[in-house]
Design a protein around this motif. Structure first.
Motif, PDB file in Angstrom:
ATOM      1  N   UNK A  92       0.891  -1.426   0.243  1.00 20.74           N
ATOM      2  CA  UNK A  92      -0.108   0.305  -0.314  1.00 20.74           C
ATOM      3  C   UNK A  92       0.986   1.208  -0.446  1.00 20.74           C
ATOM      4  N   UNK A  93       2.628   0.875  -0.114  1.00 20.21           N
ATOM      5  CA  UNK A  93       2.903   2.085   0.561  1.00 20.21           C
ATOM      6  C   UNK A  93       3.015   2.808   1.290  1.00 20.21           C
ATOM      7  N   UNK A 117       7.673   5.624  -2.135  1.00 15.58           N
ATOM      8  CA  UNK A 117       7.758   4.741  -2.678  1.00 15.58           C
ATOM      9  C   UNK A 117       7.475   3.266  -1.869  1.00 15.58           C
ATOM     10  N   UNK A 118       8.072   3.013  -1.112  1.00 18.02           N
ATOM     11  CA  UNK A 118       7.631   1.447  -0.547  1.00 18.02           C
ATOM     12  C   UNK A 118       8.224   1.336   1.369  1.00 18.02           C
ATOM     13  N   UNK A 119       7.553   2.423   1.847  1.00 20.65           N
ATOM     14  CA  UNK A 119       8.181   2.579   3.248  1.00 20.65           C
ATOM     15  C   UNK A 119       8.475   0.752   3.579  1.00 20.65           C
ATOM     16  N   UNK A 120       9.948   1.316   4.177  1.00 20.35           N
ATOM     17  CA  UNK A 120      10.494   0.215   4.540  1.00 20.35           C
ATOM     18  C   UNK A 120      11.097  -0.115   5.668  1.00 20.35           C
ATOM     19  N   UNK A 121      10.991   0.297   6.955  1.00 20.50           N
ATOM     20  CA  UNK A 121      11.866   0.264   8.006  1.00 20.50           C
ATOM     21  C   UNK A 121      11.171   1.705   8.550  1.00 20.50           C
ATOM     22  N   UNK A 122      11.353   1.436  10.025  1.00 20.02           N
ATOM     23  CA  UNK A 122      10.514   2.420  11.246  1.00 20.02           C
ATOM     24  C   UNK A 122      11.315   2.750  12.659  1.00 20.02           C
ATOM     25  N   UNK A 142       6.918  -7.433  -8.499  1.00 25.19           N
ATOM     26  CA  UNK A 142       5.654  -8.134  -7.077  1.00 25.19           C
ATOM     27  C   UNK A 142       6.059  -8.981  -6.660  1.00 25.19           C
ATOM     28  N   UNK A 143       7.133  -9.290  -6.342  1.00 25.28           N
ATOM     29  CA  UNK A 143       7.481 -10.154  -5.234  1.00 25.28           C
ATOM     30  C   UNK A 143       7.326  -9.366  -4.302  1.00 25.28           C
ATOM     31  N   UNK A 147       4.814  -3.754  -8.224  1.00 20.13           N
ATOM     32  CA  UNK A 147       5.794  -3.005  -9.501  1.00 20.13           C
ATOM     33  C   UNK A 147       4.759  -2.248  -9.902  1.00 20.13           C
ATOM     34  N   UNK A 148       5.979  -0.596  -9.749  1.00 19.08           N
ATOM     35  CA  UNK A 148       5.458   0.461 -10.150  1.00 19.08           C
ATOM     36  C   UNK A 148       6.300   2.217 -10.503  1.00 19.08           C
TER      37      UNK A 148
END
Length: 300
Positions: A92-93, A117-122, A142-143, A147-148
């Motif tokens: 869901x980014x 983009x795609x939040x990763x760590x927090x 898509x893994x 993909x975008x």
């Protein structure tokens, strides 16, 4: 199995228990990530990103059970000051908070009108602000997401104000910002650059920034370099030593950034956290497995 170490600096020997066993807790992941310890629940949550699930490990009986599925390709997790689960979702980014009744609140999904983009760590600071990294891993294929094309001009590090919820990009010069952690006094922020995963010219290092009173990150410089694989997730212990994932397991650096030792693993590690009643159990997510190792260090 017996734990294996590479002791480079004799001080590292004081951080480990030579009699401790490396325990494989679970081995059915496609890509294990995002471990977070809940002391009041006596459990560990972690992500299996491609399988779209968050799993829960209970030390009391050794069980691993699904906690959340589908997980929107959730990756990194932490807890806020009220003990709620904060998650980064590739699919869901966005960055979300799980409320006590099970509902989800969206904390961030865009910046300046464009999707993240795609939040990763927090991580969460004691003032309630939430800091997260936003590389493009979740939109490359898509893994681990969908993909975008990226909409953001940078792969940045962001701060969510704990009072207003306002989102600020505080760092914008990373190839792929990944794991992050504060020092004990919260005056410094460490951020990993894992861009060498797709570009061998990118430095395989963790940088450190000074954090000002108004929440700005300044004076970025290299803290340490990972010499096998790339840096991903990491944690800082109460003595200021940094424990980082790497291609050979866990690499451990003193407060000056000197490599002092390694915990050697049979798989590439992605992330880690300290847990247990005394915060002296190192939980490591490594490719398909989750490991536990008793150490003589305590997490913050």
């Amino acid at each position: 199995m017996a734990a294996r170490y590479d002791i480079i600096d004799p001080r590292f020997a004081d951080k480990i228990d030579p009699q401790a066993e490396l325990r494989e807790l679970y081995s059915d992941c496609l890509w294990a990530e995002g471990p977070v310890w809940f002391a009041d629940h006596d459990c560990l949550y972690f992500s299996d990103i491609p399988n779209q699930r968050v799993l829960r490990y209970l030390p009391a009986d050794g069980s691993v059970t699904p906690f959340l599925a589908p997980s929107n390709f959730a990756n990194g997790h932490t807890r806020d000051r009220q003990g709620r689960l904060i998650s980064c979702e590739h699919g869901t980014r966005r960055v979300t908070r799980r409320e006590w009744d099970g509902r989800f609140t969206v904390l961030a999904d865009s910046f300046e009108g464009k999707r993240l983009n795609s939040p990763n760590d927090v991580v969460v600071r004691s003032d309630g602000s939430i800091w997260f990294t936003d590389p493009t891993y979740g939109i490359l294929s898509d893994y681990e997401g969908y993909k975008a094309d990226p909409e953001q001009s940078a792969r940045g590090v962001y701060r969510i104000d704990g009072d207003t919820g306002a989102i600020t990009r505080v760092i914008d010069d990373f190839a792929q910002p990944n794991g992050l952690a504060f020092s004990a006094d919260e005056n410094r922020l460490f951020v990993a650059d894992s861009g060498a995963s797709h570009d061998p010219e990118v430095p395989r290092h963790i940088r450190v920034f000074d954090i000002s009173a108004d929440g700005q990150a300044r004076n970025g410089r290299e803290f340490c370099t990972i010499d096998v694989g790339i840096p991903d997730g990491f944690r800082v212990d109460e003595d200021g030593w940094l424990w980082s994932s790497s291609g050979d397991g866990v690499q451990v650096f003193d407060p000056d950034g000197r490599l002092c030792g390694r915990v050697l693993l049979p798989q590439t590690s992605a992330n880690l956290t300290f847990g247990g009643p005394r915060r002296d159990c190192l939980y490591i997510t490594a490719t398909k497995s989750v490991y536990a190792l008793a150490v003589r260090a305590r997490g913050l």
